[in-house]
Design an enzyme around this catalytic site. Structure first.
Site, PDB file in Angstrom:
ATOM      1  N   PRO A  73      28.623  42.308  20.906  1.00  0.00           N
ATOM      2  CA  PRO A  73      27.535  42.975  21.632  1.00  0.00           C
ATOM      3  C   PRO A  73      26.340  42.056  21.858  1.00  0.00           C
ATOM      4  O   PRO A  73      26.214  41.031  21.192  1.00  0.00           O
ATOM      5  CB  PRO A  73      27.140  44.123  20.689  1.00  0.00           C
ATOM      6  CG  PRO A  73      27.570  43.676  19.325  1.00  0.00           C
ATOM      7  CD  PRO A  73      28.765  42.804  19.527  1.00  0.00           C
ATOM      8  N   ALA A 144      41.377  44.958  33.878  1.00  0.00           N
ATOM      9  CA  ALA A 144      40.262  45.887  34.068  1.00  0.00           C
ATOM     10  C   ALA A 144      40.684  47.263  33.577  1.00  0.00           C
ATOM     11  O   ALA A 144      41.868  47.626  33.641  1.00  0.00           O
ATOM     12  CB  ALA A 144      39.869  45.936  35.540  1.00  0.00           C
ATOM     13  N   ALA A 201      31.025  36.985  36.058  1.00  0.00           N
ATOM     14  CA  ALA A 201      29.766  36.769  36.780  1.00  0.00           C
ATOM     15  C   ALA A 201      30.015  36.811  38.295  1.00  0.00           C
ATOM     16  O   ALA A 201      29.253  37.431  39.042  1.00  0.00           O
ATOM     17  CB  ALA A 201      29.155  35.432  36.370  1.00  0.00           C
ATOM     18  N   CYS A 252      31.221  44.977  30.084  1.00  0.00           N
ATOM     19  CA  CYS A 252      31.328  43.514  30.191  1.00  0.00           C
ATOM     20  C   CYS A 252      30.340  42.833  31.116  1.00  0.00           C
ATOM     21  O   CYS A 252      29.713  41.843  30.727  1.00  0.00           O
ATOM     22  CB  CYS A 252      32.734  43.155  30.642  1.00  0.00           C
ATOM     23  SG  CYS A 252      33.971  43.887  29.598  1.00  0.00           S
ATOM     24  N   PHE A 253      30.223  43.318  32.362  1.00  0.00           N
ATOM     25  CA  PHE A 253      29.498  42.533  33.364  1.00  0.00           C
ATOM     26  C   PHE A 253      28.076  42.181  32.930  1.00  0.00           C
ATOM     27  O   PHE A 253      27.673  41.031  32.951  1.00  0.00           O
ATOM     28  CB  PHE A 253      29.471  43.273  34.711  1.00  0.00           C
ATOM     29  CG  PHE A 253      30.761  43.198  35.483  1.00  0.00           C
ATOM     30  CD1 PHE A 253      31.836  42.478  34.997  1.00  0.00           C
ATOM     31  CD2 PHE A 253      30.893  43.840  36.698  1.00  0.00           C
ATOM     32  CE1 PHE A 253      33.030  42.403  35.697  1.00  0.00           C
ATOM     33  CE2 PHE A 253      32.082  43.772  37.413  1.00  0.00           C
ATOM     34  CZ  PHE A 253      33.146  43.058  36.912  1.00  0.00           C
ATOM     35  N   ARG A 414      29.530  56.604  46.491  1.00  0.00           N
ATOM     36  CA  ARG A 414      30.739  55.777  46.500  1.00  0.00           C
ATOM     37  C   ARG A 414      31.400  55.739  47.877  1.00  0.00           C
ATOM     38  O   ARG A 414      32.424  55.075  48.064  1.00  0.00           O
ATOM     39  CB  ARG A 414      31.761  56.306  45.477  1.00  0.00           C
ATOM     40  CG  ARG A 414      31.284  56.264  44.038  1.00  0.00           C
ATOM     41  CD  ARG A 414      31.450  54.888  43.443  1.00  0.00           C
ATOM     42  NE  ARG A 414      31.135  54.890  42.013  1.00  0.00           N
ATOM     43  CZ  ARG A 414      31.362  53.860  41.217  1.00  0.00           C
ATOM     44  NH1 ARG A 414      31.882  52.746  41.671  1.00  0.00           N
ATOM     45  NH2 ARG A 414      31.029  53.915  39.955  1.00  0.00           N
TER      46      ARG A 414
HETATM   47  C1  UGA Z   1      35.916  43.854  34.421  1.00  0.00           C
HETATM   48  C2  UGA Z   1      36.708  42.794  35.193  1.00  0.00           C
HETATM   49  O1  UGA Z   1      37.080  43.314  36.478  1.00  0.00           O
HETATM   50  C3  UGA Z   1      37.957  42.384  34.418  1.00  0.00           C
HETATM   51  O2  UGA Z   1      38.631  41.328  35.097  1.00  0.00           O
HETATM   52  C4  UGA Z   1      37.556  41.909  33.022  1.00  0.00           C
HETATM   53  O3  UGA Z   1      38.685  41.576  32.251  1.00  0.00           O
HETATM   54  C5  UGA Z   1      36.784  43.022  32.331  1.00  0.00           C
HETATM   55  O4  UGA Z   1      35.612  43.363  33.107  1.00  0.00           O
HETATM   56  C6  UGA Z   1      36.377  42.529  30.959  1.00  0.00           C
HETATM   57  O5  UGA Z   1      35.719  41.491  30.871  1.00  0.00           O
HETATM   58  O6  UGA Z   1      36.756  43.151  29.982  1.00  0.00           O
HETATM   59  P1  UGA Z   1      36.086  46.480  34.103  1.00  0.00           P
HETATM   60  O7  UGA Z   1      34.717  46.369  33.525  1.00  0.00           O
HETATM   61  O8  UGA Z   1      37.109  47.267  33.383  1.00  0.00           O
HETATM   62  O9  UGA Z   1      36.699  45.019  34.340  1.00  0.00           O
HETATM   63  O10 UGA Z   1      35.927  47.180  35.549  1.00  0.00           O
HETATM   64  P2  UGA Z   1      35.777  46.673  37.057  1.00  0.00           P
HETATM   65  O11 UGA Z   1      36.890  47.203  37.843  1.00  0.00           O
HETATM   66  O12 UGA Z   1      35.537  45.226  37.131  1.00  0.00           O
HETATM   67  O13 UGA Z   1      34.455  47.444  37.514  1.00  0.00           O
HETATM   68  C7  UGA Z   1      33.192  47.126  36.964  1.00  0.00           C
HETATM   69  C8  UGA Z   1      32.114  47.929  37.654  1.00  0.00           C
HETATM   70  O14 UGA Z   1      31.904  47.457  38.981  1.00  0.00           O
HETATM   71  C9  UGA Z   1      32.420  49.424  37.789  1.00  0.00           C
HETATM   72  O15 UGA Z   1      31.266  50.159  37.508  1.00  0.00           O
HETATM   73  C10 UGA Z   1      32.843  49.574  39.231  1.00  0.00           C
HETATM   74  O16 UGA Z   1      32.603  50.848  39.755  1.00  0.00           O
HETATM   75  C11 UGA Z   1      31.962  48.537  39.892  1.00  0.00           C
HETATM   76  N1  UGA Z   1      32.521  48.062  41.182  1.00  0.00           N
HETATM   77  C12 UGA Z   1      33.658  47.349  41.221  1.00  0.00           C
HETATM   78  C13 UGA Z   1      31.852  48.374  42.350  1.00  0.00           C
HETATM   79  O17 UGA Z   1      30.797  49.044  42.355  1.00  0.00           O
HETATM   80  N2  UGA Z   1      32.372  47.920  43.531  1.00  0.00           N
HETATM   81  C14 UGA Z   1      33.515  47.193  43.600  1.00  0.00           C
HETATM   82  O18 UGA Z   1      33.930  46.811  44.720  1.00  0.00           O
HETATM   83  C15 UGA Z   1      34.178  46.909  42.410  1.00  0.00           C
END
Ligand code: UGA
Length: 445
Positions: A73, A144, A201, A252-253, A414
């Site tokens: 964290p 993901a 990132a 994560c992000f 969305r």
């Molecule tokens: C993310 C990465 O996509 C994975 O590759 C990585 O392994 C993972 O983090 C991690 O480090 O554990 P995750 O957090 O499960 O996966 O979900 P995402 O699909 O990446 O979505 C992240 C956020 O971005 C969500 O809130 C989603 O709604 C948003 N998002 C995604 C958008 O608003 N627009 C998009 O086009 C894509």
């Protein structure tokens, strides 16, 4: 680990945790997380070559290879507070491995870690694991949530970083049982750690880029769905991760970017740090912006107003609500005096209550969590859709128009609802990245 157990029947996989209740949950009839497709595979291997145990030392002793998958964290105090990752669980794991392992063990960092974390693991193992030998590899995870099973079965790539060719090859052999060899990339340790942070990132940066443009579309009359479709057709850019929304969430992000920012600052790269920090700043701004628009449309006051929140998870197909944009947006709306009725098909009421009470202290009496979407909508002035669950496309808008308080608004963050059907029922419709078509005129400059 379930997928490894499924694809490699000759490997015994034991998942351990110091928290007994976590292990108990994984051995119970109800899995602690919702992940489509996971349960049948897990059940088919459980008790055969897949085990969940809290006997940590025994599992380490028996293992040829130990994956460290602990959480890292963001630090909440001390040096790097608010940005740097807290590596205490990583260090504790390394210490435990050093004391419990047998003569030779491959140690794999699976957790997302700051660059050079493998050094910490190596130092601890070398200092404490006297008379034993270790090889440390980095094998970051790219799956993901919501699509984890498919991502793991058909990964774009598997990344293995390490100095020891023999250890890299041994880990590669595990993945080669189902992943084509050309998709397995071998790098040095630091490149592997860096590639994980950089991938997240980049993905987050795409989301912030399209979200920034969504605001621009709303004031100019462009439609972000058309814009992202047009941009994404350029094969150099590609169409994925260009969906505008209420901001990225998930565990994560934000954490990974702040970690990158901290490291850049540490190395004196202040411009680079500022560049990435802006990705997070736009994300926070997007959430505030949405709450502000809702308030403005409801005559600039939410006092005495009731809003239905559709979706609380950070995206569809998961019950995870860590860092979900819904938390901040609900907080802003509650601060404006709104009462909220929240519906999510998968997130437990307890989880929602906990998150709201943490974010908006003393406001929990202003929220109600509903188990039925129409109950949540009943009597509200506005609907705010925050998660793109498929079932929201099956909402009967005729019914909705009869149970809301007019003038009834639908805010779609969305871009997944059918505006024509909604407008036909006399409801007002606002879509992120397009705005409110009914009343808007655009300035030409
Ligand atoms: C993310 C990465 O996509 C994975 O590759 C990585 O392994 C993972 O983090 C991690 O480090 O554990 P995750 O957090 O499960 O996966 O979900 P995402 O699909 O990446 O979505 C992240 C956020 O971005 C969500 O809130 C989603 O709604 C948003 N998002 C995604 C958008 O608003 N627009 C998009 O086009 C894509």
């Amino acid at each position: 680990m379930t997928i490894i157990a499924d694809r490699c029947r000759d490997i015994d996989v034991t998942v351990v945790d110091i928290k007994k209740e976590k292990i108990k949950a994984w051995n119970s009839d109800r899995l602690p997380i919702y992940e489509p497709g996971l349960e049948p595979i897990l059940r088919s291997r459980l008790g055969k070559n897949l085990h969940f145990s809290h006997n940590v030392d025994q599992a380490i002793f028996e293992a040829d290879c130990v994956f460290i998958s602990v959480n890292t964290p963001t630090k909440t105090n001390g040096l790097g507070s608010g940005k740097a990752s807290d590596l205490k669980y990583l260090e504790q794991s390394a210490r435990r491995i050093a004391s419990a392992s047998k003569e030779h063990t491959i140690v794999v960092e699976k957790s997302t870690l700051p660059v050079k974390s493998a050094e910490t693991i190596k130092t601890v193992l070398e200092a404490l694991g006297q008379g034993k030998s270790y090889e440390v590899l980095s094998n970051p995870e790219f799956m993901a949530e919501g699509s984890a099973v498919n991502d793991l079965l058909n990964p774009d790539r598997v990344l293995i970083g390490g100095d020891s060719a023999s250890a890299c090859n041994q880990l590669s052999a595990v993945y080669e049982q189902w992943v084509p060899k050309e998709k397995i990339i071998k790098t040095n340790l630091w490149s592997s750690e860096m590639a994980k942070l950089a991938s997240n990132a980049f993905l987050a940066q795409r989301v912030s880029s399209i979200n920034a443009l969504s605001a621009f579309c709303e004031v100019t009359g462009a439609d972000v769905l058309e814009v992202s479709n047009a941009i994404g057709k350029d094969t150099r850019i590609g169409g994925r991760f260009l969906q505008a929304g209420p901001g990225f969430g998930g565990s994560c992000f934000r954490k990974d970017i702040l970690n990158l920012v901290y490291l850049c600052e540490h190395y004196g790269l202040h411009e680079v740090a500022k560049y990435w920090e802006q990705v997070v700043a736009i994300n926070e701004w997007q959430k505030q912006r949405i709450a502000k628009i809702v308030t403005e449309k409801l005559f600039n006051t939410l006092s005495g107003k009731m809003i239905a929140i559709l979706g609380f998870a950070f995206k569809k197909n998961t019950n995870d609500c860590r860092e979900t944009p819904a938390i901040s947006i609900c907080k802003y709306l509650l601060e404006e005096g709104a009462c909220l009725k929240i519906y999510d098909p998968r997130v437990d009421e307890g989880q929602i209550q906990t998150e709201i009470s943490r974010a908006a202290v003393n406001k929990t009496e202003k929220i109600k969590v509903n188990k039925d979407v129409y109950d949540a909508i009943n009597g509200t002035d506005a609907i705010l859709l925050l998660t793109e669950w498929d079932e929201f496309n099956r909402i009967d808008w005729q019914t909705v128009s009869k149970i809301m308080r007019p003038p009834s608004w639908v805010f779609d963050t969305r871009g997944v609802l059918d505006s024509d059907i909604i407008a036909k029922e006399g409801l007002k419709y606002w879509r992120l990245g397009k705005g409110d078509e009914t009343t808007k005129t655009y300035e030409i400059r």
